[in-house]
Design a protein around this motif. Sequence first.
Motif, PDB file in Angstrom:
ATOM      1  N   GLN A  60      58.156   5.257 -46.893  1.00  0.00           N
ATOM      2  CA  GLN A  60      58.255   4.738 -48.264  1.00  0.00           C
ATOM      3  C   GLN A  60      57.347   5.517 -49.203  1.00  0.00           C
ATOM      4  O   GLN A  60      57.711   5.833 -50.334  1.00  0.00           O
ATOM      5  CB  GLN A  60      57.892   3.254 -48.299  1.00  0.00           C
ATOM      6  N   TRP A  61      56.156   5.849 -48.729  1.00  0.00           N
ATOM      7  CA  TRP A  61      55.210   6.627 -49.528  1.00  0.00           C
ATOM      8  C   TRP A  61      55.799   7.999 -49.848  1.00  0.00           C
ATOM      9  O   TRP A  61      55.753   8.457 -50.984  1.00  0.00           O
ATOM     10  CB  TRP A  61      53.895   6.755 -48.764  1.00  0.00           C
ATOM     11  N   TRP A  62      56.360   8.663 -48.804  1.00  0.00           N
ATOM     12  CA  TRP A  62      56.970   9.979 -49.022  1.00  0.00           C
ATOM     13  C   TRP A  62      58.141   9.905 -49.996  1.00  0.00           C
ATOM     14  O   TRP A  62      58.290  10.755 -50.858  1.00  0.00           O
ATOM     15  CB  TRP A  62      57.457  10.572 -47.698  1.00  0.00           C
ATOM     16  N   LEU A  63      58.998   8.905 -49.849  1.00  0.00           N
ATOM     17  CA  LEU A  63      60.166   8.765 -50.720  1.00  0.00           C
ATOM     18  C   LEU A  63      59.774   8.492 -52.169  1.00  0.00           C
ATOM     19  O   LEU A  63      60.470   8.903 -53.100  1.00  0.00           O
ATOM     20  CB  LEU A  63      61.079   7.655 -50.204  1.00  0.00           C
ATOM     21  N   ALA A  64      58.671   7.818 -52.381  1.00  0.00           N
ATOM     22  CA  ALA A  64      58.213   7.505 -53.733  1.00  0.00           C
ATOM     23  C   ALA A  64      57.562   8.702 -54.417  1.00  0.00           C
ATOM     24  O   ALA A  64      57.348   8.675 -55.632  1.00  0.00           O
ATOM     25  CB  ALA A  64      57.229   6.339 -53.692  1.00  0.00           C
ATOM     26  N   ARG A  65      57.243   9.748 -53.658  1.00  0.00           N
ATOM     27  CA  ARG A  65      56.544  10.913 -54.211  1.00  0.00           C
ATOM     28  C   ARG A  65      57.214  12.214 -53.800  1.00  0.00           C
ATOM     29  O   ARG A  65      56.579  13.072 -53.183  1.00  0.00           O
ATOM     30  CB  ARG A  65      55.097  10.918 -53.726  1.00  0.00           C
ATOM     31  N   PRO A  66      58.478  12.406 -54.129  1.00  0.00           N
ATOM     32  CA  PRO A  66      59.137  13.653 -53.717  1.00  0.00           C
ATOM     33  C   PRO A  66      58.456  14.867 -54.347  1.00  0.00           C
ATOM     34  O   PRO A  66      58.178  14.878 -55.538  1.00  0.00           O
ATOM     35  CB  PRO A  66      60.574  13.490 -54.211  1.00  0.00           C
ATOM     36  N   GLY A  67      58.158  15.842 -53.534  1.00  0.00           N
ATOM     37  CA  GLY A  67      57.544  17.064 -54.028  1.00  0.00           C
ATOM     38  C   GLY A  67      56.067  16.954 -54.343  1.00  0.00           C
ATOM     39  O   GLY A  67      55.465  17.908 -54.819  1.00  0.00           O
ATOM     40  N   ALA A  68      55.482  15.806 -54.093  1.00  0.00           N
ATOM     41  CA  ALA A  68      54.059  15.623 -54.409  1.00  0.00           C
ATOM     42  C   ALA A  68      53.195  16.434 -53.448  1.00  0.00           C
ATOM     43  O   ALA A  68      53.556  16.647 -52.302  1.00  0.00           O
ATOM     44  CB  ALA A  68      53.687  14.149 -54.325  1.00  0.00           C
ATOM     45  N   HIS A  69      52.095  16.891 -53.945  1.00  0.00           N
ATOM     46  CA  HIS A  69      51.153  17.647 -53.122  1.00  0.00           C
ATOM     47  C   HIS A  69      49.945  16.765 -52.799  1.00  0.00           C
ATOM     48  O   HIS A  69      48.801  17.105 -53.076  1.00  0.00           O
ATOM     49  CB  HIS A  69      50.724  18.926 -53.840  1.00  0.00           C
TER      50      HIS A  69
END
Length: 77
Positions: A16-25
């Motif tokens: 869920q964390w990954w899906l909420a922040r696509p492309g985040a570094h």
Amino acid sequence: MILRAYQQRVIDSLYQWWLARPGAHEAPLLVLPTGAGKSVVIADLVRRLIGRYPTLRVLMLVHVKELVQQNFEQLLR
């Protein structure tokens, strides 16, 4: 490998964390207490990610050789 409910929740929360922040570094931090099966969670996460992204490389860093062995054994399962 069948995860316990709290272990599955950790992995679900990470997705869920990954899906909420696509492309985040940014890098997430997962916290589990002693004896909660962190090596099991890591092994299952790696299995899922490599299954979905076969060319993915994974690096695990730990501070004692006992954890290297523990993670290795879980990955073999």
